[in-house]
Design an enzyme around this catalytic site. Structure first.
Site, PDB file in Angstrom:
ATOM      1  CB  SER A  46      -0.937  -0.004   1.218  1.00  0.00           C
ATOM      2  OG  SER A  46      -1.776  -1.136   1.195  1.00  0.00           O
ATOM      3  CB  VAL A 173      -5.651 -14.717  10.098  1.00  0.00           C
ATOM      4  CG1 VAL A 173      -5.280 -16.144  10.485  1.00  0.00           C
ATOM      5  CG2 VAL A 173      -6.177 -14.673   8.663  1.00  0.00           C
ATOM      6  CG  HIS A 224      13.177   1.680   2.599  1.00  0.00           C
ATOM      7  ND1 HIS A 224      14.386   2.267   2.336  1.00  0.00           N
ATOM      8  CD2 HIS A 224      12.449   1.768   1.450  1.00  0.00           C
ATOM      9  CE1 HIS A 224      14.386   2.685   1.075  1.00  0.00           C
ATOM     10  NE2 HIS A 224      13.238   2.408   0.530  1.00  0.00           N
ATOM     11  CE1 TYR A 255      12.846   4.343  -3.759  1.00  0.00           C
ATOM     12  CE2 TYR A 255      14.413   2.958  -2.589  1.00  0.00           C
ATOM     13  CZ  TYR A 255      13.130   3.486  -2.724  1.00  0.00           C
ATOM     14  OH  TYR A 255      12.156   3.159  -1.812  1.00  0.00           O
ATOM     15  CG  ASP A 541      25.232 -33.533  -7.902  1.00  0.00           C
ATOM     16  OD1 ASP A 541      24.914 -32.701  -7.018  1.00  0.00           O
ATOM     17  OD2 ASP A 541      26.351 -33.562  -8.427  1.00  0.00           O
ATOM     18  CD  GLU A 640      33.768 -38.068  -0.353  1.00  0.00           C
ATOM     19  OE1 GLU A 640      32.804 -38.628   0.219  1.00  0.00           O
ATOM     20  OE2 GLU A 640      33.630 -37.282  -1.307  1.00  0.00           O
TER      21      GLU A 640
END
Length: 812
Positions: A46, A173, A224, A255, A541, A640
């Site tokens: 908004s 809610v 902000h 900006y 993988d 390993e």
């Protein structure tokens, strides 16, 4: 088909987009609830300033932004457009930012977005208010622009409503109903709404809603600053809302956007202003709207001063109004999308800004209706990607605030994360510190990049220093460690690799269903295989080692693999999956003298026939019990070696004492990455992701279509015959032209692909870059060019692997 009963919580740009997209796919038994009025509900949408910049290092985020632009351009409300496509201009006021704009231009070329680098004069032509004495260069994206967020919400509400979606304003809610681990409904202050699926699109209230089902959402609302000037005399008479490009001055965290004869100014340079979702005022309590906090003028003073320097015409104007508007921030700057790991049917689409909102709406609609997302690769956005420590309140707050501070910073791909650190340390950490390890972070683990103790190995070697960008977080020691691994033997800390244990009488059958390869083989077998989604895309993988008839160890890529396994567990309890990473550790012992180190330390047979390539066995190394797997990610003989965390330091010391007299070293991730690229080994999440199939990615050998059905098999059979792109090995002769990844690849003047992984190959003496290219350009010997900042780097398609193609060193 009406579909299941869906309740979407939140009617901002994300909730409205999802309602529109999901109803367009035939699900119309949908209810959208919001505590505020429609279409301006009082959330971030908004008050959002609406600037849509598509430039992003993430291919997925750029593609979502592009879809948002395309969709919003097609929307209007009674003739009022939902998008003003005025373009986007980023300006550089420092040489470092000029270079960064070149890198960003490369991303856009890689992801298929038109852009142009501009001179100072061209920047002024595009935005006449810009001070030519301050600006050095610019980057223009013609398709960027201003999203009219509230109008876009209204337009999408209208479309969804026409298909039967119900929107309920002023419904707060209070709870999410559940039964047997599944959602059953939503409780509001005006009654209960039954539901089979609940999607939380509540934005800054997301953590509060998610907590109703016990879900910890790593999101922080932060204030902000957004200010609006009064009339700027130089803009007098401007009757259109916006005529100049939206403007970013990232060197100063600023900006700008037009608003008729004034300007909007956004600022990220102030102190972080976090707030708990529980402390946000209700719609009725808030003076203006819940997502708007009081403007703190003292935090804006530097921004206003810098604005007057960049845009001198604003000296004749004043800041007339401002807000500290709340937006959602996450620990890695990416959205939170997906289903709760614990409550079936509860989904989230959170931390999404207007820029990506329509793209996220489409992604979520596909995921819900089809079971997977076909339009976007969502692996880096999945809400289940986090390790447990990354959900702690301290971590979330610290990293969310850091991401606010760094939102416009120039960030190197290897740049270390900030506090809290260190978090996870392997049992070898003390020994690594003694060797002068330079640590970077991997999933919270402190992982050595190189060791200062190896500085003496540099002497006498011809090591070329790469270009300045590639030389950050690099040392010539990296080259020495890579070459020494090929010459003698090296120890690598592989503890950060995710390890899962799959057990139970149904474990073999379970893994066969999920894996593309045949994994339920003899005890001691190790299989490289893939996990696929239902559309045949690569989810991961992995390696699967069968350690006992009903026990497997999986080398995975991250928490999403654990989540995937857990979601597919049989209901009868015949299979258990657990993460054994924290309680175990791993050393990769690799190099031509690896057997000379290991064999004297054990009675077990580690000869070429005693433990063959891709086999595993239990053994004792000195006094340490280990699980040894004959694998090598660097293309050299070795193993390993896994043990429990309490015995890790003893394992390190035992191996070190045997390796050091033979010229053995500890080596870091820098050498590891170079060696694995020489061998052509892929890295999931970098070289291949959900959007790629095995045949494109060059891992089709891991697919056994002659085995019983597995997830994705049917889709693969269709995709196999239509491979149009391939992951391709490129070599670069110029030793200083080491690229870093995500750079565009050109055929002539046309961008045709992009780089994934890259490094210098210290054995082959060339730069290596893997890249996605059209199949017609993948013939060995084909020349292409890589766009690297302002350079064009020649590269040649090469046969792979570049090193030891006969596999003799691995199998010896």
């Amino acid at each position: 088909m009406a579909g299941p009963r869906v309740v979407i919580i939140g009617a901002g740009v994300v909730g409205a987009a999802l309602a529109d997209e999901i109803s367009a796919r035939g699900w119309t038994e949908v209810t959208v609830v919001d505590q505020g009025p429609l279409p301006a509900t009082g959330g971030s949408s908004s008050h959002a300033p609406g600037l849509v910049f598509q430039t992003n290092p993430s291919k997925t985020m750029t593609e979502m932004a592009r879809y948002t632009v395309e969709k919003f351009c097609s929307l209007d409300v009674d003739g009022q457009p939902c998008f003003l496509q005025v373009g986007g201009l980023e300006v550089a006021t420092t040489p470092e930012r000029v270079t960064e704009l070149q890198r960003r231009h490369g991303w856009l070329a890689s992801w298929g977005i038109e852009s142009r680098l501009l001179s100072t004069e061209e920047c002024v032509e595009q935005h006449p208010l810009v001070n030519p004495d301050k600006v050095l260069a610019g980057l223009l994206v013609p398709t960027d622009g201003l999203a009219k967020a509230v109008l876009a919400v209204e337009a999408q509400i209208r479309r969804a409503t026409e298909r039967g979606v119900r929107f309920l304003a002023r419904h707060e809610v209070l709870d999410i109903q559940r039964a047997d681990g599944e959602v059953t409904g939503v409780v509001t202050d005006q009654g209960e709404i039954p539901a089979d699926i609940v999607v939380c699109c509540a934005g800054i209230w997301g953590p509060k809603i998610a907590r109703m089902v016990g879900m910890n959402l790593p999101l922080t609302p932060l204030g902000h600053q957004l200010a609006w000037t009064g009339p700027v005399p130089a803009l007098a008479g401007q009757t259109q809302e916006a005529v100049r490009p939206i403007l970013r001055h990232q060197d100063a965290d600023l900006y700008y956007r037009d608003r008729f004869d004034g300007l909007g100014i956004g600022y990220y340079g102030h102190r972080p202003m976090p707030i708990s979702a529980d402390d946000i005022l209700s719609v009725d309590e808030a003076e203006e709207m819940p997502s708007v906090l009081k403007f703190t003028e003292e935090d804006f003073e530097e921004a206003w001063s810098e604005t007057q320097s960049l845009l001198p015409a604003t000296k004749d104007a004043k800041v007339e109004e401002g807000i500290n508007g709340l937006f959602s921030f996450t620990t890695d700057g990416l959205p939170l999308l997906g289903e709760s790991p614990d409550v079936k049917g509860f989904w989230v689409a959170e931390a999404v800004w207007v820029t990506h909102s329509a793209g996220v709406g489409r992604a979520m609609a596909e995921w819900l209706v089809d079971g997977y997302c076909s339009s976007f690769d969502l692996h880096e956005c999945d809400v289940n990607r986090f390790e447990p420590h990354q959900l702690s309140p301290e971590y979330v707050l610290a990293r969310d605030c850091q991401n606010f501070v760094e939102v416009y910073d120039i960030l190197h791909p290897l740049q270390p994360s900030g506090d809290p650190r260190p978090i996870r340390t392997s049992p070898f950490h003390a020994r690594q510190q003694e060797l002068g390890a330079f640590f970077l972070e991997a999933n919270g683990w402190e992982r050595p990049q190189w060791y200062e103790a190896n500085a003496g190995l540099v002497e006498g070697r011809s090591i070329v220093t790469p270009n300045d960008w590639a030389a950050r977080y690099w040392s010539p020691i990296v080259a020495a460690e890579a070459q020494t691994t090929r010459e003698t033997v090296a120890m690598y800390d592989m503890t950060a690799l995710k390890r899962l244990e799959v057990s139970g009488r149904g474990a073999g059958e379970f893994l066969e269903r999920l894996c593309t390869g045949k994994v339920a083989k003899s005890v001691g077998s190790v299989t490289y295989t893939l996990l696929l989604d239902h559309d045949g895309g690569i989810r991961s993988d992995i390696t699967v080692a069968r350690l006992a008839p009903d026990l497997f160890q999986v080398g995975a890529n991250g928490n999403l693999d654990l989540d995937w396994f857990t979601r597919h567990l049989p209901a009868d309890g015949t299979v258990q999956v657990r993460d054994i990473t924290p309680g175990t550790c791993c050393i990769g012992l690799w190099g031509p003298r690896a057997r000379d180190v290991l064999q004297p330390l054990t009675d077990a047979d580690f000869s070429a026939t005693g433990l063959k390539y891709f086999r595993a066995k239990r053994a004792h190394i000195g006094s340490v019990p280990v699980t040894a797997m004959r694998l090598s990610y660097v293309g050299e003989l070795g193993w390993e070696l896994y043990t429990t965390a309490d015995l890790g330091q003893k394992l390190w010391d035992t191996l070190w004492q045997a390796a050091e007299p033979l010229g053995g070293i500890a080596a870091g991730r820098g050498a590891f990455n170079s060696l694995r690229l020489e061998k052509g080994y892929r890295s999931f999440g970098t070289d291949m992701t959900y959007e790629h199939d095995p045949y494109e990615a060059g891992v089709g050998f891991a697919v056994k279509l002659d085995k019983d059905d597995f997830i994705g098999k049917a889709a693969l059979e269709r995709r196999k015959a239509d491979v149009r792109r391939k992951l391709t090995c490129l070599t670069i002769d110029d030793p200083r032209a080491v690229v870093m990844g995500k750079e565009p690849v050109y055929d002539g003047d046309c961008a045709v692909g992009y780089v994934t992984s890259a490094a210098y190959g210290y054995t082959i003496g060339k730069g290596i870059a893997y890249a996605w290219l059209p199949t017609e350009l993948t013939t060995p010997g084909t020349t292409v060019h890589i766009g690297y900042f302002d350079q064009s780097v020649e590269a040649v398609v090469a046969e792979e692997p570049l090193f030891d193609p006969t596999m003799s060193r691995l199998r010896g």
